[in-house]
Design a protein around this motif. Structure first.
Motif, mmCIF file in Angstrom:
data_model
loop_
_atom_site.group_PDB
_atom_site.id
_atom_site.type_symbol
_atom_site.label_atom_id
_atom_site.label_comp_id
_atom_site.label_asym_id
_atom_site.label_seq_id
_atom_site.Cartn_x
_atom_site.Cartn_y
_atom_site.Cartn_z
ATOM 1 N N LYS A 571 0.789 -1.470 -0.199
ATOM 2 C CA LYS A 571 0.134 -0.057 0.021
ATOM 3 C C LYS A 571 0.939 1.357 -0.151
ATOM 4 C CE LYS A 571 -3.900 -2.080 2.374
ATOM 5 N NZ LYS A 571 -4.986 -1.947 3.590
ATOM 6 N N ALA A 572 1.961 1.230 0.748
ATOM 7 C CA ALA A 572 2.949 2.255 0.784
ATOM 8 C C ALA A 572 3.586 2.792 -0.529
ATOM 9 C CB ALA A 572 4.095 2.173 2.115
ATOM 10 N N ARG A 573 3.818 1.586 -1.287
ATOM 11 C CA ARG A 573 4.521 1.782 -2.459
ATOM 12 C C ARG A 573 3.497 2.432 -3.678
ATOM 13 N NH1 ARG A 573 10.132 2.327 -2.088
ATOM 14 N NH2 ARG A 573 10.831 0.503 -1.077
ATOM 15 N N THR A 574 2.299 2.174 -3.575
ATOM 16 C CA THR A 574 1.443 2.685 -4.505
ATOM 17 C C THR A 574 0.844 3.960 -3.827
ATOM 18 O OG1 THR A 574 -0.310 1.258 -3.354
ATOM 19 C CG2 THR A 574 0.621 0.102 -5.055
ATOM 20 N N GLY A 575 1.278 4.489 -2.887
ATOM 21 C CA GLY A 575 0.753 5.774 -2.285
ATOM 22 C C GLY A 575 -0.644 5.732 -1.578
ATOM 23 N N GLN A 576 -1.081 4.455 -1.330
ATOM 24 C CA GLN A 576 -2.352 4.345 -0.467
ATOM 25 C C GLN A 576 -2.155 4.540 0.976
ATOM 26 O OE1 GLN A 576 -4.713 1.067 -1.799
ATOM 27 N NE2 GLN A 576 -2.925 0.461 -3.065
ATOM 28 N N LEU A 577 -0.749 4.542 1.432
ATOM 29 C CA LEU A 577 -0.348 4.539 2.785
ATOM 30 C C LEU A 577 0.664 5.521 3.226
ATOM 31 C CD1 LEU A 577 -1.302 3.323 5.494
ATOM 32 C CD2 LEU A 577 0.555 1.473 5.287
ATOM 33 N N PRO A 578 0.450 6.828 3.279
ATOM 34 C CA PRO A 578 1.619 7.723 3.335
ATOM 35 C C PRO A 578 1.975 7.462 4.824
ATOM 36 C CG PRO A 578 -0.609 8.867 3.619
ATOM 37 C CD PRO A 578 -1.111 7.418 3.106
ATOM 38 N N ASN A 579 3.270 8.294 4.892
ATOM 39 C CA ASN A 579 3.998 8.548 6.028
ATOM 40 C C ASN A 579 4.295 7.047 6.706
ATOM 41 O OD1 ASN A 579 3.649 11.163 6.176
ATOM 42 N ND2 ASN A 579 1.718 11.078 6.948
#
Length: 622
Positions: A571-579
């Motif tokens: 999710k973080a790599r696809t921008g769904q989970l910032p920070n």
């Protein structure tokens, strides 16, 4: 940061003033012109400014007046003032200490240093550019530092053909800024520092201006003397000798004192009487603000560095919480909940910003809500200290009402503050003592309490190893509890997000919870990413180094991403989970953990064995 000259309060024949403004507004040139025309420049400085090297000469063969102030080679090369340059000069009417302060935004901290001891601020404005963001910023800092007299020096008038209309436009723009900041008086002067117009001699090119020159204004401006302040002495060190002499050395930060006067020592509250005031030149009949002295007392009182000796009939306030203005000076933001070192006088404390009330919008002058302070921001906040300390409001005493904040990891100065008032709730709280304490609670369990702090990236294996350790401890009959990052966020910390500020508050709450569990005599296992060293250091300090074991579960980012048990990295790599820590939020590895578990080399069972062996070595288990 250059230290400000020390000394006593303002006097009729001494004026401390600063020059400030945006980059290239001509601050150093103005001071150079002032010194040059007043004929107070040492011969060697004048020779350096007038030598033939073109790099140190202004256009038209005029000596490079800025060189008389810009002492750092890097300043000469960049053409900006970086450090605070102090200069002393005198005329028949008055003595002066000038502070040439930086104009570039990144050196705001230096400008605040120069303003901290000044009576008057000369704020320069380039006549071509008008009032800029830095003009507003410097004006705000000047006001916060207690300076109520401002000279608005509209410089480089020669470059706009000495136009009166432009001068009046700039003055009109600045007026509401000064009113909003409660600046007591503003004297507006049109100048050309390079050519000398209205610096010392009236300008023949501006016959429309009938006010004083800059020097005449500085010589005659009435800076009210501070009202009589009560005695304050911050104890710097204790002087002893073989004869039994015991004196308390420090600088008098307010008022005066003489032999026989009654004083109170804070924070202890013990009272005594001054016996002697000792200096290298001999004993004094009285010590006054600005003097460095050694005081002896008639009564034997336990006094340590960081204590304050004060007038018994006018003691300072005592609290462990207060509201203050903050000027933030570090590239890393100020995060509420993070603990910093505080220097207040000679006392060293641990402090945290418990609540950021607002930050000043430099452009509008309005207060706006914020969760953190960025570099050069000016805010208003509540601070909480690890113990009660004596202080005065900054408006009453600059010396006892100001402080600096220091990063606990890097040891860099990150902020400067001016105390406004104590928080009343701080005086209504006391510690309640109970008969049954930590030792008694641990004894009935037959164990030593401890906090095992597991840190590492998400997916590193912290919770897996912690669970294995707790199962082994439980089998040994030990009383334990595990605090896990995800589990705690379902309840205690469900209101927090994943910004840096929320992460700091997340760990702060967990630290206090772990400390309470350890106080109950438990072995506490804490499994949190806890990405910041400052918060892990807070945990160590709050729990106590003897009971705290930091365990770095070190797994490569690539391996954590391969495991990705909860799908968070994807999710973080696809921008769904910032920070997300390790992707777009930093993780700061522990420099010296008690245990460094490299999971590429250790199985869960091997890691568990290493941890249990450490507990045996510590005497926590047998």
């Amino acid at each position: 940061m250059a230290p400000a000259p020390t000394g006593g309060p303002a006097s009729a024949d001494m004026l401390r003033f600063i020059t400030c403004g945006s980059v290239d507004d001509g601050k150093s040139t103005l001071i150079g012109r002032l010194l040059f025309d007043a004929k107070v420049i040492p011969d060697d400085h004048l020779t350096a400014a007038t030598r033939n090297d073109h790099a140190y000469r202004a256009p038209g063969g005029i000596p490079d007046l800025a060189l008389l102030v810009d002492g750092l080679q890097v300043e000469r090369e960049q053409g900006i003032t970086i450090d605070v340059g102090y200069r002393f000069f005198a005329t028949a009417r008055r003595r002066f200490i000038i502070a040439d302060t930086p104009g570039h935004e990144q050196y705001t901290r230096n400008m605040a240093t120069g303003a901290s001891t000044a009576d008057v601020a000369v704020i320069l404005v380039d006549a071509r550019k008008g009032v800029l963001r830095q003009t507003r910023r410097h004006s705000a800092i000047v006001a916060l530092m207690g300076i109520r007299h401002v000279v608005l020096a509209v410089n480089k008038m020669d470059l706009i053909d000495y136009g009166e209309a432009r001068f009046e436009e700039i003055v009109a723009t600045y007026k509401p800024i000064a009113e909003q900041l409660s600046v007591q008086s503003v004297a507006a002067l049109p100048l050309s520092a390079l050519l000398g117009d209205n610096v010392i001699q009236p300008s023949i090119a501006m016959p429309w201006y009938r006010g004083p020159t800059l020097l005449h204004h500085l010589e005659t401006v009435s800076v009210e003397l501070p009202k009589t302040q009560p005695f304050r002495l911050a104890v710097q060190c204790i002087n002893r000798d073989a004869s039994g002499f015991r004196g308390y050395a420090g600088t008098v930060l307010g008022g005066g004192i003489g032999p026989g006067d009654e004083v109170v020592v804070l924070p202890s509250g013990m009272r005594g009487h001054v016996e002697r005031i000792v200096t290298w030149e001999g004993d004094l009949a009285q010590a006054v603000a600005g003097q460095a002295v050694t005081v002896t007392l008639a009564e034997p009182i336990d006094i340590a560095r960081g204590d304050m000796i004060a007038a018994a009939d006018q003691p300072p306030q005592m609290t462990d919480q207060f509201a203050a203005h903050l000027v933030w000076m570090d590239e890393a933001p100020m995060l509420p909940g993070r603990h910093y070192l505080m220097h207040l006088g000679t006392a060293k404390l641990t402090a945290m910003v418990s609540e950021l009330k607002h930050v000043l919008d430099i452009d509008s002058g309005q207060h706006k809500a914020a969760k953190q302070l960025a570099m050069n921001d000016i805010g208003f906040a509540n601070l909480s200290l690890d113990r009660a300390v004596p202080f005065d409001a900054y408006a009453e005493n600059r010396e006892t009402g100001s402080f600096i904040l220091i990063d606990r990891v890097s040891n860099a100065t990150v902020g400067a503050g001016m105390i406004r008032f104590p928080l009343r709730r701080a005086t209504n709280l006391t510690w309640q003592d109970f008969t049954v304490d930590k030792r008694a609670r641990a004894a009935i369990k037959g164990q030593q309490p401890a906090v095992l702090w597991f840190t590492g990236l998400s997916g590193a294996g912290k919770s897996t190893i912690a669970d294995s350790v707790e199962r082994r401890l439980h089998a040994l009959g030990r009383h334990t509890y595990t605090l896990d990052g995800d589990n705690v966020r379902h309840g205690l910390n469900r209101d927090l997000g994943f910004t840096d500020a929320d992460r700091v508050e997340n760990i702060r709450r967990v630290v206090e919870t772990a400390r309470l569990f350890a106080d109950a005599g438990l072995i506490v296992l804490v499994s949190f990413i806890s990405p910041f060293r400052a918060e892990r250091q807070l945990a160590r300090d709050r729990v106590g180094a003897e009971e705290f074991i930091e365990i770095f579960v070190d797994t490569t980012l690539a391996e954590c991403e391969r495991r990705d048990p909860k799908g968070l990295y994807r999710k973080a790599r696809t921008g769904q989970l910032p920070n997300f820590t390790g992707i777009d939020s930093a993780y700061e590895p522990p420099p010296r953990p008690e245990l460094h578990l490299r999971t590429a080399n250790h199985s869960v069972e091997q890691a568990t064995d290493l941890i249990l062996e450490t507990l045996r070595q510590r005497g926590i288990i047998d």
